[in-house]
Design an enzyme around this catalytic site. Structure first.
Site, PDB file in Angstrom:
ATOM      1  N   ASP A 227       0.257  -0.843   0.299  1.00  0.00           N
ATOM      2  CA  ASP A 227       0.579  -0.138   0.128  1.00  0.00           C
ATOM      3  C   ASP A 227       0.694   1.727  -0.163  1.00  0.00           C
ATOM      4  O   ASP A 227       1.332   1.726   1.027  1.00  0.00           O
ATOM      5  CB  ASP A 227      -1.055  -0.210   1.300  1.00  0.00           C
ATOM      6  CG  ASP A 227      -1.950   1.121   1.679  1.00  0.00           C
ATOM      7  OD1 ASP A 227      -1.731   2.305   0.486  1.00  0.00           O
ATOM      8  OD2 ASP A 227      -2.320   0.993   2.758  1.00  0.00           O
TER       9      ASP A 227
ATOM     10  N   GLU B 182      -6.144 -19.832 -17.649  1.00  0.00           N
ATOM     11  CA  GLU B 182      -6.556 -19.747 -17.179  1.00  0.00           C
ATOM     12  C   GLU B 182      -8.264 -20.720 -17.157  1.00  0.00           C
ATOM     13  O   GLU B 182      -9.174 -20.387 -17.789  1.00  0.00           O
ATOM     14  CB  GLU B 182      -7.196 -19.035 -16.000  1.00  0.00           C
ATOM     15  CG  GLU B 182      -7.537 -19.648 -14.371  1.00  0.00           C
ATOM     16  CD  GLU B 182      -8.957 -19.448 -13.538  1.00  0.00           C
ATOM     17  OE1 GLU B 182      -9.465 -19.435 -12.739  1.00  0.00           O
ATOM     18  OE2 GLU B 182     -10.029 -18.440 -14.767  1.00  0.00           O
TER      19      GLU B 182
ATOM     20  N   ASP C 108      -8.533 -15.245 -18.158  1.00  0.00           N
ATOM     21  CA  ASP C 108      -9.184 -15.375 -16.479  1.00  0.00           C
ATOM     22  C   ASP C 108     -10.318 -16.110 -17.653  1.00  0.00           C
ATOM     23  O   ASP C 108     -11.012 -15.992 -18.349  1.00  0.00           O
ATOM     24  CB  ASP C 108     -10.141 -13.902 -16.393  1.00  0.00           C
ATOM     25  CG  ASP C 108     -11.033 -14.390 -14.931  1.00  0.00           C
ATOM     26  OD1 ASP C 108     -10.612 -15.169 -14.221  1.00  0.00           O
ATOM     27  OD2 ASP C 108     -12.657 -13.847 -14.836  1.00  0.00           O
TER      28      ASP C 108
HETATM   29  C1  BGC Z   1      -9.976 -16.034 -11.161  1.00  0.00           C
HETATM   30  C2  BGC Z   1     -11.432 -15.182  -9.465  1.00  0.00           C
HETATM   31  C3  BGC Z   1     -12.320 -14.857 -10.491  1.00  0.00           C
HETATM   32  C4  BGC Z   1     -13.355 -15.412 -11.328  1.00  0.00           C
HETATM   33  C5  BGC Z   1     -14.581 -14.325 -12.183  1.00  0.00           C
HETATM   34  C6  BGC Z   1     -11.090 -17.020 -11.599  1.00  0.00           C
HETATM   35  O1  BGC Z   1     -11.035 -17.530 -12.198  1.00  0.00           O
HETATM   36  O2  BGC Z   1      -9.223 -15.737 -11.044  1.00  0.00           O
HETATM   37  O3  BGC Z   1     -10.514 -14.497  -9.073  1.00  0.00           O
HETATM   38  O4  BGC Z   1     -13.801 -14.468  -9.234  1.00  0.00           O
HETATM   39  O5  BGC Z   1     -12.311 -15.972 -12.706  1.00  0.00           O
HETATM   40  O6  BGC Z   1     -13.927 -13.813 -12.749  1.00  0.00           O
END
Ligand code: BGC
Length: 563
Positions: A38, A285, A224
């Protein structure tokens, strides 16, 4: 890029050396902004805090950073609810700060990956606001997934899909004339409406957003929910879906996860990335049901890399770790992609905690881990060994901020402080992910252990003073010292870094032992059993803990130069 970041010369099995693209072997440090540092004393991490600490990150010996979403957002889901993809959330800083951060990182030899959230926007995004103000079947609504409800008054959701955070995946809107109206799909929170990826305008918009950040210095993106974008056209009921986020293995044709049509999106993204010099990169991901399904995202004209989640879901047992690692390597080898090993991130239970609990049979749910009491000391011992294991395997590695300090999940945060939408949407049955997002302890004292000048947005346990950077940096036995030593050696040892499954020679040396050799002159041994074992002949280059009269104790790993 302002600096030419040198690439490690990688040894090949025939002893020749070749250079490899950085992303095939990089160690990337994940920064969860609000919990990292921060800089302005408001209790929330920010870009100024990151800029101050870039030298620390570089000193660890990593190659890149991945920064979680930094865009303007109501923060209904920690910034994964994006209101504007081309700006910065004001409490984090400004676009100028972001550009400066990227260029300072480059000057320190660190590449920068940003986080793109294509499955959904915030409900406060201008597009969604326009959709709410527009009529059913309008161009504005077609950017999202709006449908009439079922039942006589349309007051039942269009299908049975569930939101990952709990409850139905549909939310009804009130039409501009005040009548109860259509429903929109949200696979996550109701404040995260899903986009319609069948709409060319959506596709074009995201190509433009990627370009916007590539042009400002981003070296790539983490994608994501990469497996979620496409939905089966007629939106059929899904039926029983116990895991919600993990596409189940017995559903090759799931209506909203891992649809085959998603691959076309990434082919377009790859073409864009390759139009840059040097080429920009992606890491997906994607929670899919097998290493082969994951590898399908990594075919040569698609994404470069994807997180390997099977490895971290594996129990701490030599046989299972070897099985998941070799399956991942084999599947990636088939498409010529490197595996990206990972043990923790901002969504899943910290691995000190996961490994410190009784180990389940088979792959575990990474969001909850197994049940049982956590033995954090045991978890730390195993985490040290797991680090040496993942750094020795061929491919790249992702580290999550704080794992280098040995932080555990904070399991007893007061309920009134919980912010993860999972807590509310599960009717207070799932605490969610706040425990893995507690701010980093930088020093042994101060209102937030050096995180900022005042209290942090989530309180740190007092015991974290002993796990702070200040406490650990000069302690030869600390987790931090192990990370810096291991990362330095990974750069120095020609056997380590990029490679494929063919570069790993598994050794059968005992039931509770995971052992493999790589050329030249490298052996990694991990003891997941309960008694010390003899080491193969050679010099110990690094061990994750003290040896026991030359033997490798339980839950310990060693790197060896064979004799
Ligand atoms: C991200 C999460 C998020 C979700 C929705 C995921 O896989 O890593 O943190 O809540 O996607 O966007």
């Amino acid at each position: 890029m302002t600096t030419d970041i040198s690439r490690k010369q990688q040894a090949t099995t025939d002893g020749s050396r070749k250079s490899v693209p950085w992303w095939r072997e990089a160690v990337t440090y994940q920064i969860y902004i609000r919990s990292f540092a921060d800089g302005n004393g408001d209790g929330l991490g920010d870009l100024a805090g990151i800029r101050d600490r870039l030298p620390y990150i570089a000193s660890l010996g990593v190659d890149a950073i991945w920064v979680n979403p930094w865009y303007p957002s109501p923060q209904a889901d920690g910034g994964y609810d994006v209101a504007d993809y081309r700006d910065i959330y004001p409490p984090f800083g400004t676009i100028d700060d972001a550009v400066a951060l990227m260029s300072e990182a480059h000057a320190l030899g660190l590449r920068v990956l940003l986080d793109i959230v294509p499955n959904h926007t915030s409900d406060e995004h201008a597009w969604f606001q326009a959709a709410l103000a527009a009529a059913p079947r309008s161009r504005e609504r077609d950017r999202y997934i709006f449908r009439p409800g079922k039942g006589p008054n349309g007051n039942e959701p269009p299908n049975d899909w569930l939101a990952v955070f709990g409850g139905s995946a549909w939310q009804r809107v009130t039409e501009p004339d005040g009548t109860p109206g259509e429903w929109y799909l949200h696979l996550f929170d109701a404040k995260q409406p899903d986009l319609n990826w069948d709409n060319p305008e959506v596709r074009q918009e995201f190509l433009d957003i990627l370009r916007f950040w590539f042009d400002r210095g981003a070296d790539g993106f983490r994608i994501d929910v990469a497996h979620g974008l496409m939905k089966q056209k007629d939106l059929p009921d899904v039926g029983h879906d116990p895991e919600h986020l993990l596409a189940p293995p017995d559903r090759p044709d799931h209506p909203h996860w891992d649809r085959p049509e998603v691959h076309d999106v990434y082919r377009e993204w790859r073409t864009l990335a390759d139009s840059y010099h040097p080429s920009r990169v992606f890491v997906a991901e994607a929670w899919v049901s097998s290493p082969e399904r994951l590898a399908a995202y990594l075919r040569p004209d698609e994404l470069h890399t994807a997180f390997d989640f099977d490895f971290l879901r594996s129990p701490w047992r030599a046989e299972e770790l070897r099985r998941t690692a070799s399956a991942s390597l084999a599947a990636h080898d088939a498409v010529g992609a490197p595996v990206m090993w990972v043990l923790s991130n901002h969504d899943i239970i910290r691995h000190v905690t996961r490994l410190g609990r009784p180990q389940a049979e088979g792959l575990s749910n990474p969001f909850r881990g197994s049940t049982g009491v956590t033995d954090a000391q045991l978890g730390r011992r195993r985490a040290r060994a797991a680090l040496l294991l993942e750094l020795a395997l061929p491919g790249g590695v992702y580290l999550y901020q704080g794992e280098e300090l040995g932080l555990e999940d904070v399991e007893d945060l007061p309920e009134e402080l919980l912010q993860d939408p999972t807590w509310e949407r599960s009717g207070h049955t799932e605490r969610g992910r706040d425990g893995v997002r507690v701010p980093i302890p930088w020093s042994t004292s101060g209102p937030s252990l050096g995180f900022g000048s005042g209290p942090a947005w989530l309180p740190q346990p007092e015991s974290w003073a002993r796990l702070s950077v200040q406490a650990e940096e000069h302690d030869p036995a600390s987790m931090l010292t192990l990370y810096t030593k291991a990362l330095r050696l990974r750069r120095e040892l020609p056997a380590l870094g990029a490679g494929s499954g063919r570069d790993v020679r598994w050794m059968d040396v005992g039931e509770d032992l995971l052992a493999f050799a790589r050329d030249p002159e490298f052996v990694c041994v991990v003891n997941t059993g309960s008694v010390p074992v003899a080491l193969p002949a050679g010099d110990v280059v690094l061990a994750s803990g003290p040896l026991d009269e030359g033997r490798l104790p339980a839950d310990t790993a060693a790197w060896i130069r064979p004799r």
